[in-house]
Motif scaffolding. Structure first.
Motif: not given
Length: 373
Positions: A194-206
């Motif tokens: 779940m942490m990897i998923k959230l971090k991936s979504e944030l990385a996509t946004k940034w």
């Protein structure tokens, strides 16, 4: 074909022995039939074979009747031919020991002793004279032999039952271990993924707005992936100790990443917990925070830890959608099971202010802290 004439469970150990003994008996009787005559000898030998065959396949009262009949034949032959025939009584002593009844074994053993006495009384030969001295220990051995066989067979039967029980226990343990691994994969790796998923979504946004921030998020993803690999290795070997304070710190980071503020409140001194208790509570907290991220839609969460009425209680409260949105999946049954293992309890109910309150209650036990190294 042969197993229809002779019990297959005895073929390996007894068939050859019984065949040799019967051949020797026939040879001895027919060579020295004496006063009995050929036809009388043949009739007695036929009765012996019928008794032997009948005793071979029975374990009830029929076995006792067949043994007594066979002993009678041997006693009659011994009277006319000589006490040496009594040696063949070991055949029936062995079969008698396979009876299911202790009473039948006692009667049959008494029959063996009486057959010896009958022969020596009729032949008017003292059992204790030097020429017959060997027959007294033979009689004693034959009398006791059925009891020895009975104990041996009983032990074998109990061992078979024990092996069957152990096999069932092994299957049960294997099944429980599979369930434990599945549960731990869900509890431990689920949160990390779940942490990897959230971090991936944030990385996509940034990635288009702030390259440096995107790189930091990717670095966090790399670190979390390494943590996942480590967790898999630990899970394959054995479930490791998980610190409750460490898990709470991890939960703060995880919920912060998901945009949920987490507040931790301590009311009173934390009691001394065993490694198993602390690990189980940590996994329950992990599962609860994972469920909050997945299902609650909450913006804020509070974890309260307190000692109340000789119990250590952890309340996890969120301001999300409520209980109905959190009843699915494996999380809640897993937490219930873990608390039951610890002798504690699990409860989940709506929060008065909206959202959900999850409570873990663990009885406080007096023990020394285990070595966690």
């Amino acid at each position: 074909m042969l197993d229809k004439l002779y019990p297959k469970d005895q073929i390996k150990n007894y068939l050859l022995i019984d065949f040799v003994l019967i051949v020797f008996l026939f040879y001895r009787v027919l060579r020295l039939d004496g006063a009995l005559g050929l036809w009388s000898s043949l009739m007695l030998l036929l009765l012996f074979l019928v008794s032997f065959y009948f005793a071979l396949w029975r374990r009830d009262g029929g076995l006792l009747a067949a043994v007594l009949s066979g002993l009678f034949v041997l006693a009659v032959l011994a009277v006319y031919i000589g006490p040496v025939i009594l040696w063949f009584g070991f055949i029936f002593a062995d079969l008698l020991g396979r009876s299911r009844s202790k009473g039948h074994i006692a009667i049959g053993s008494a029959g063996i002793a009486l057959s010896f006495m009958f022969v020596f009384i009729i032949r008017k030969e003292p059992l204790l004279q030097i020429s017959n001295a060997v027959y007294l220990p033979v009689m004693i051995i034959q009398t006791v032999y059925p009891i020895v066989i009975y104990i041996k067979e009983k032990t074998k039967s109990l061992q078979g039952e024990l092996d069957a029980a152990n096999e069932q226990i092994a299957k049960f343990i294997q099944q429980e271990e599979r369930q434990r691994i599945a549960r731990d994969l869900h509890d431990i790796l689920g949160q990390t993924l779940m942490m990897i998923k959230l971090k991936s979504e944030l990385a996509t946004k940034w990635v288009d707005k702030d390259t440096a921030q995107a790189k930091r998020e990717l670095g966090d993803i790399l670190a979390t992936s390494r943590t996942a690999i480590k967790q898999v290795r630990e899970l394959v070997s054995e479930m490791k100790f998980i610190s409750l304070p460490g898990e709470l710190e991890h939960s703060v980071e995880l919920l912060r990443t998901a945009g949920i503020a987490l507040y931790i409140e301590y009311h009173g001194k934390t009691p001394l917990l065993s490694s198993v208790e602390e690990t189980m509570l940590s996994l329950c907290v992990r599962e609860a925070t994972t469920n909050i991220i997945k299902h609650s839609g909450a913006k804020q969460c509070t974890i309260t830890l307190e000692v109340k009425e000789q119990s250590y209680v952890i309340h996890i409260t969120d301001d999300g959608k409520g209980v109905a949105q959190q009843e699915g999946g494996n999380g809640i049954p897993s937490m219930v099971e873990r608390m039951q293992i610890l002798g504690g309890s699990f409860a989940i109910c709506p929060s008065p202010a909206g959202g959900t309150v999850l409570s873990l209650k663990l009885p406080i036990h007096q023990h020394e802290k285990e070595d966690d190294s």
